[in-house]
Design a protein around this motif. Structure first.
Motif, short mmCIF file in Angstrom:
data_model
loop_
_atom_site.label_atom_id
_atom_site.label_comp_id
_atom_site.label_asym_id
_atom_site.label_seq_id
_atom_site.Cartn_x
_atom_site.Cartn_y
_atom_site.Cartn_z
N SER A 1 1.21 -1.38 -0.32
CA SER A 1 -0.01 0.33 0.58
C SER A 1 0.81 0.68 0.02
CB SER A 1 -0.92 -0.05 1.34
OG SER A 1 -1.49 -0.83 1.02
N GLY A 2 0.33 2.73 -0.79
CA GLY A 2 1.20 3.42 -0.96
C GLY A 2 0.99 4.47 -1.81
N ILE A 3 1.76 4.87 -2.18
CA ILE A 3 1.35 6.45 -3.46
C ILE A 3 2.66 5.63 -4.57
CG2 ILE A 3 1.85 8.26 -4.60
CD1 ILE A 3 -0.64 7.92 -2.41
N VAL A 4 2.03 5.57 -5.41
CA VAL A 4 3.13 5.18 -7.24
C VAL A 4 3.44 6.67 -7.01
CG1 VAL A 4 2.92 4.80 -9.64
CG2 VAL A 4 0.82 3.96 -7.99
N ILE A 5 4.70 5.84 -7.08
CA ILE A 5 5.54 7.64 -7.29
C ILE A 5 6.76 7.16 -8.77
CG2 ILE A 5 6.33 8.55 -5.23
CD1 ILE A 5 8.72 6.30 -5.06
N ALA A 6 6.14 6.68 -9.45
CA ALA A 6 7.46 6.15 -10.84
C ALA A 6 6.50 4.95 -11.88
CB ALA A 6 8.69 6.08 -10.55
N VAL A 7 7.05 5.21 -13.07
CA VAL A 7 6.31 4.34 -13.52
C VAL A 7 7.41 3.67 -14.86
CG1 VAL A 7 3.44 4.07 -12.88
CG2 VAL A 7 4.54 5.16 -15.43
N ASN A 8 7.24 2.47 -15.24
CA ASN A 8 8.45 2.33 -15.81
C ASN A 8 7.38 2.40 -17.32
OD1 ASN A 8 10.20 1.32 -17.81
ND2 ASN A 8 10.72 -1.04 -16.80
N SER A 9 8.13 3.92 -18.46
CA SER A 9 7.23 3.72 -19.07
C SER A 9 7.80 3.04 -20.29
CB SER A 9 7.51 5.28 -19.20
OG SER A 9 8.75 5.88 -19.50
N GLU A 10 8.47 2.66 -20.28
CA GLU A 10 9.81 2.08 -21.85
C GLU A 10 8.69 1.02 -21.47
OE1 GLU A 10 14.02 0.28 -21.70
OE2 GLU A 10 13.91 1.66 -20.05
N LEU A 11 8.11 0.57 -20.82
CA LEU A 11 6.87 -1.12 -21.62
C LEU A 11 5.85 -0.15 -22.23
CD1 LEU A 11 6.85 -3.09 -18.14
CD2 LEU A 11 8.25 -3.16 -19.48
N ASP A 12 5.91 0.82 -22.74
CA ASP A 12 4.48 1.37 -23.47
C ASP A 12 5.24 0.79 -24.92
OD1 ASP A 12 2.92 2.74 -21.45
OD2 ASP A 12 4.50 4.58 -21.98
N ASP A 13 6.19 0.93 -25.06
CA ASP A 13 6.77 1.10 -26.38
C ASP A 13 7.51 -0.77 -26.09
OD1 ASP A 13 5.86 2.78 -27.37
OD2 ASP A 13 7.86 4.00 -26.98
N SER A 14 7.80 -1.07 -25.03
CA SER A 14 8.62 -2.60 -25.23
C SER A 14 7.85 -3.64 -24.42
CB SER A 14 10.30 -2.38 -25.15
OG SER A 14 10.61 -1.69 -25.94
N PRO A 15 6.37 -4.21 -24.26
CA PRO A 15 6.26 -5.08 -22.76
C PRO A 15 7.73 -5.78 -23.15
CG PRO A 15 4.90 -4.47 -24.98
CD PRO A 15 5.71 -3.57 -25.09
N GLU A 16 7.39 -6.54 -24.15
CA GLU A 16 8.71 -7.62 -24.03
C GLU A 16 9.66 -7.58 -22.54
OE1 GLU A 16 10.76 -4.80 -27.18
OE2 GLU A 16 8.87 -5.86 -27.09
N LEU A 17 10.23 -6.20 -22.62
CA LEU A 17 11.15 -6.31 -21.45
C LEU A 17 10.81 -6.87 -20.19
CD1 LEU A 17 11.56 -2.48 -21.80
CD2 LEU A 17 13.12 -4.44 -22.17
N VAL A 18 9.68 -7.56 -20.50
CA VAL A 18 8.68 -8.30 -18.56
C VAL A 18 9.36 -9.04 -18.96
CG1 VAL A 18 7.15 -8.58 -17.46
CG2 VAL A 18 7.02 -6.48 -18.35
N ASN A 19 9.15 -10.10 -20.59
CA ASN A 19 10.08 -11.16 -21.07
C ASN A 19 11.02 -11.75 -20.40
OD1 ASN A 19 6.73 -11.46 -22.88
ND2 ASN A 19 7.24 -13.46 -21.67
N SER A 20 11.77 -10.82 -21.38
CA SER A 20 13.31 -10.99 -21.36
C SER A 20 14.29 -10.29 -19.87
CB SER A 20 14.19 -10.22 -22.41
OG SER A 20 13.80 -8.98 -22.11
N ASP A 21 13.59 -9.03 -19.24
CA ASP A 21 14.34 -9.11 -18.46
C ASP A 21 13.57 -8.89 -17.11
OD1 ASP A 21 16.52 -8.28 -16.26
OD2 ASP A 21 16.73 -6.51 -17.60
N PRO A 22 12.51 -9.55 -16.51
CA PRO A 22 11.76 -9.18 -15.21
C PRO A 22 12.23 -8.65 -14.12
CG PRO A 22 11.37 -11.76 -15.84
CD PRO A 22 13.11 -11.38 -16.88
N TYR A 23 12.83 -8.59 -13.70
CA TYR A 23 13.89 -8.57 -12.72
C TYR A 23 14.24 -6.88 -12.76
CZ TYR A 23 12.25 -12.85 -10.47
OH TYR A 23 11.74 -14.01 -10.62
N GLY A 24 14.52 -6.77 -13.85
CA GLY A 24 15.70 -5.22 -14.71
C GLY A 24 14.50 -4.36 -15.42
N LYS A 25 15.20 -4.33 -16.30
CA LYS A 25 14.08 -3.57 -17.54
C LYS A 25 12.65 -3.27 -17.65
CE LYS A 25 18.13 -2.46 -20.14
NZ LYS A 25 19.21 -2.30 -21.06
#
Length: 130
Positions: free
Chosen positions: A75-99
């Protein structure tokens, strides 16, 4: 076999939480989760400034197989989102703990991490599911 990083916290909904400076954390989905979903084609994330609560759906991940909710492990306030995922959602597959991280939260309290699992507990939790 799924990669499970030590030093992170894990939820039963397969999100990971990394402690940052102060009361800030970074959140993403685990290697196990991205592997179950398959090729990720779209990620919907909360917005900066959103107040979120542990257990609430805060977004979704769309893969070629299915659409799955992302549940906030804290619980808390969202202070940042990973906007790279807008154009490159596959980063979740290739580097789930990093990019492929999803969003950062300023915790309401340190107690937010109390109900989460460590790496060994998460490994035991997922052993029967693979």
């Amino acid at each position: 076999m799924s990669e499970i990083k030590s030093g992170l916290y894990y939820s039963k909904e397969h999100e990971w939480v990394e402690k940052l400076d102060g009361n800030k954390v970074r959140i993403g989905i685990t290697h196990f989760a991205q592997n179950q979903l398959g090729d990720i084609v779209f990620v919907e994330l909360p917005s900066e400034g959103d107040e979120i609560h542990a257990g609430d759906s805060t977004g979704s991940v769309e893969s070629v197989k299915t659409v799955s909710d992302i549940y906030s492990p804290v619980s808390g306030i969202v202070i940042a989102v990973n906007s790279e995922l807008d154009d490159s959602p596959e980063l979740v597959n290739s580097d789930p703990y990093g990019k492929g991280w999803m969003f950062e939260v300023e915790l309401n309290s340190e107690d937010s991490l109390a109900g989460l699992m460590n790496a060994d507990e998460y490994r035991e939790f997922t052993d029967g599911e693979e």
